[in-house]
Design an enzyme around this catalytic site. Structure first.
Site, PDB file in Angstrom:
ATOM      1  N   HIS B  17     -34.887  16.339 -50.877  1.00  0.00           N
ATOM      2  CA  HIS B  17     -34.892  15.165 -51.510  1.00  0.00           C
ATOM      3  C   HIS B  17     -35.650  14.065 -50.574  1.00  0.00           C
ATOM      4  O   HIS B  17     -36.221  14.250 -49.537  1.00  0.00           O
ATOM      5  CB  HIS B  17     -33.350  14.473 -51.779  1.00  0.00           C
ATOM      6  CG  HIS B  17     -32.744  14.078 -50.390  1.00  0.00           C
ATOM      7  ND1 HIS B  17     -31.646  13.374 -50.375  1.00  0.00           N
ATOM      8  CD2 HIS B  17     -33.022  14.198 -49.145  1.00  0.00           C
ATOM      9  CE1 HIS B  17     -31.124  13.287 -49.006  1.00  0.00           C
ATOM     10  NE2 HIS B  17     -32.213  13.575 -48.338  1.00  0.00           N
ATOM     11  N   CYS B  36     -36.282   9.677 -43.788  1.00  0.00           N
ATOM     12  CA  CYS B  36     -35.889  10.050 -45.095  1.00  0.00           C
ATOM     13  C   CYS B  36     -36.745   9.664 -46.175  1.00  0.00           C
ATOM     14  O   CYS B  36     -36.450  10.176 -47.197  1.00  0.00           O
ATOM     15  CB  CYS B  36     -34.301   9.459 -45.135  1.00  0.00           C
ATOM     16  SG  CYS B  36     -33.037  10.305 -44.028  1.00  0.00           S
ATOM     17  N   HIS B  42     -37.957  16.286 -47.773  1.00  0.00           N
ATOM     18  CA  HIS B  42     -37.339  17.009 -46.638  1.00  0.00           C
ATOM     19  C   HIS B  42     -35.827  17.756 -47.345  1.00  0.00           C
ATOM     20  O   HIS B  42     -35.434  17.203 -48.202  1.00  0.00           O
ATOM     21  CB  HIS B  42     -37.072  16.122 -45.439  1.00  0.00           C
ATOM     22  CG  HIS B  42     -35.820  15.040 -45.793  1.00  0.00           C
ATOM     23  ND1 HIS B  42     -36.287  13.957 -46.095  1.00  0.00           N
ATOM     24  CD2 HIS B  42     -34.739  15.329 -45.796  1.00  0.00           C
ATOM     25  CE1 HIS B  42     -35.174  13.139 -46.186  1.00  0.00           C
ATOM     26  NE2 HIS B  42     -34.131  13.977 -45.809  1.00  0.00           N
ATOM     27  N   HIS B  44     -31.996  19.932 -47.084  1.00  0.00           N
ATOM     28  CA  HIS B  44     -30.754  19.897 -46.321  1.00  0.00           C
ATOM     29  C   HIS B  44     -30.007  21.139 -46.821  1.00  0.00           C
ATOM     30  O   HIS B  44     -30.229  21.540 -48.017  1.00  0.00           O
ATOM     31  CB  HIS B  44     -29.692  18.707 -46.735  1.00  0.00           C
ATOM     32  CG  HIS B  44     -30.254  17.655 -46.076  1.00  0.00           C
ATOM     33  ND1 HIS B  44     -30.054  17.044 -44.994  1.00  0.00           N
ATOM     34  CD2 HIS B  44     -30.891  16.340 -46.852  1.00  0.00           C
ATOM     35  CE1 HIS B  44     -30.399  15.953 -44.548  1.00  0.00           C
ATOM     36  NE2 HIS B  44     -30.928  15.445 -45.742  1.00  0.00           N
ATOM     37  N   ASP B  82     -29.097  24.021 -56.445  1.00  0.00           N
ATOM     38  CA  ASP B  82     -29.719  24.704 -55.528  1.00  0.00           C
ATOM     39  C   ASP B  82     -30.967  24.969 -55.575  1.00  0.00           C
ATOM     40  O   ASP B  82     -31.675  25.290 -56.712  1.00  0.00           O
ATOM     41  CB  ASP B  82     -28.971  26.070 -55.541  1.00  0.00           C
ATOM     42  CG  ASP B  82     -29.259  26.885 -54.359  1.00  0.00           C
ATOM     43  OD1 ASP B  82     -29.251  26.411 -53.177  1.00  0.00           O
ATOM     44  OD2 ASP B  82     -29.387  28.280 -54.614  1.00  0.00           O
ATOM     45  N   HIS B  83     -31.784  24.969 -54.421  1.00  0.00           N
ATOM     46  CA  HIS B  83     -33.326  25.011 -54.344  1.00  0.00           C
ATOM     47  C   HIS B  83     -34.032  24.160 -55.292  1.00  0.00           C
ATOM     48  O   HIS B  83     -35.221  24.674 -55.863  1.00  0.00           O
ATOM     49  CB  HIS B  83     -33.608  26.625 -54.678  1.00  0.00           C
ATOM     50  CG  HIS B  83     -33.291  27.371 -53.286  1.00  0.00           C
ATOM     51  ND1 HIS B  83     -31.957  27.820 -53.142  1.00  0.00           N
ATOM     52  CD2 HIS B  83     -34.291  27.868 -52.392  1.00  0.00           C
ATOM     53  CE1 HIS B  83     -32.005  28.509 -51.839  1.00  0.00           C
ATOM     54  NE2 HIS B  83     -33.243  28.574 -51.522  1.00  0.00           N
ATOM     55  N   GLU B 127     -23.820  16.879 -45.586  1.00  0.00           N
ATOM     56  CA  GLU B 127     -25.271  16.918 -45.694  1.00  0.00           C
ATOM     57  C   GLU B 127     -25.625  17.650 -44.473  1.00  0.00           C
ATOM     58  O   GLU B 127     -26.742  18.342 -44.511  1.00  0.00           O
ATOM     59  CB  GLU B 127     -25.636  15.555 -45.836  1.00  0.00           C
ATOM     60  CG  GLU B 127     -27.173  15.347 -46.184  1.00  0.00           C
ATOM     61  CD  GLU B 127     -27.723  14.010 -46.596  1.00  0.00           C
ATOM     62  OE1 GLU B 127     -27.990  13.786 -47.461  1.00  0.00           O
ATOM     63  OE2 GLU B 127     -27.710  13.030 -45.293  1.00  0.00           O
TER      64      GLU B 127
END
Lengths: 93, 137
Positions: B17, B36, B42, B44, B82-83, B127
């Site tokens: 994100h 961020c 980047h 998480h 996811d991913h 996170e």
């Protein structure tokens, strides 16, 4: 990421290498380049490489190892990708 | 009321994100969101803990079948995020800043319709190992 160095403790300090200085070196040479970056796009030492954790740990080794003052030796880099996936690299010697 | 039990299911997803406000220029975004806001995203490793509170059913002894809860979380949340790049690849965050706060609320809203009304639902989202949130409070 876990960085393991090896060597003989200095007789005057009892240190192999001042852990605070090691922390500063890791931040400067590795974390600054990687943190919150896109490995595929933003990181010079990963250009042209597949961003597998294997290639990343080897890339980090090459960035960090030359900056350790002899006789301090880099022994192992452990890189944790997820709670269940991690690698250890011991150099190519 | 003394028989209420909380059950938990832990799941995991990775997402990319970037935090930014489209109404602000780059300078203001960097000032507020720091690294961020970097343009190339980047990632998480998110840890998701779904908590259900209710009285165990007399016939089954279950508050809720944990296998069914697991399947539900995988279908409604993990498959969706996811991913993925939250900003680019999800409907939920096309126009909503994907802060952990917004993500935890979105996850709650996605799951709530599928949990029996008489059960309480609470979401905890990590996170990072040190930054985590709960909704609702």
């Amino acid at each position: 990421m876990f960085v393991t160095i090896k060597g003989h403790p200095d007789p005057e300090t009892g240190f192999i290498f001042d852990a605070k200085k090691l922390g500063g070196l890791i931040n400067e040479k590795v974390i600054e380049k990687l943190d919150h970056r896109n490995l595929n796009i933003d990181v010079d030492f990963m250009k042209g490489k597949l961003c597998s954790i294997e290639n990343l740990v080897m890339g980090i080794w090459q960035e960090l190892e030359p900056h350790l003052p002899p006789p301090v030796q880099l022994h192992c880099l452990k890189l944790v990708e997820t709670a269940k996936i991690f690698v250890e690299y011991y150099g190519d010697k | 009321m003394g028989k209420k039990v909380a059950i938990f299911r832990k799941e995991h997803f990775n997402s990319a994100h970037r935090l930014f406000n489209a109404d602000w220029d780059d300078e203001k975004n960097m000032e507020v969101f720091g690294k961020c806001a970097l343009p190339n995203y980047h990632g998480h490793n998110y840890e998701l803990i779904v908590k259900i509170i209710g009285e165990p059913d007399e016939k089954t002894g279950y508050v809720m079948d944990l296998k069914k809860l697991s399947d539900l979380v995988k279908e409604k949340i993990i498959e969706r995020f996811d991913h993925k790049n939250l900003n680019l690849d999800t409907e939920e965050f096309k126009n909503l800043n994907p802060t952990a706060e917004n993500i935890v609320v979105v996850i709650y809203e996605l799951l709530r319709p599928h949990i029996p009304k008489e059960k309480d639902l609470q979401i905890r989202l990590y996170e990072t190992p040190r930054n985590f949130l709960e909704y609702p409070v």
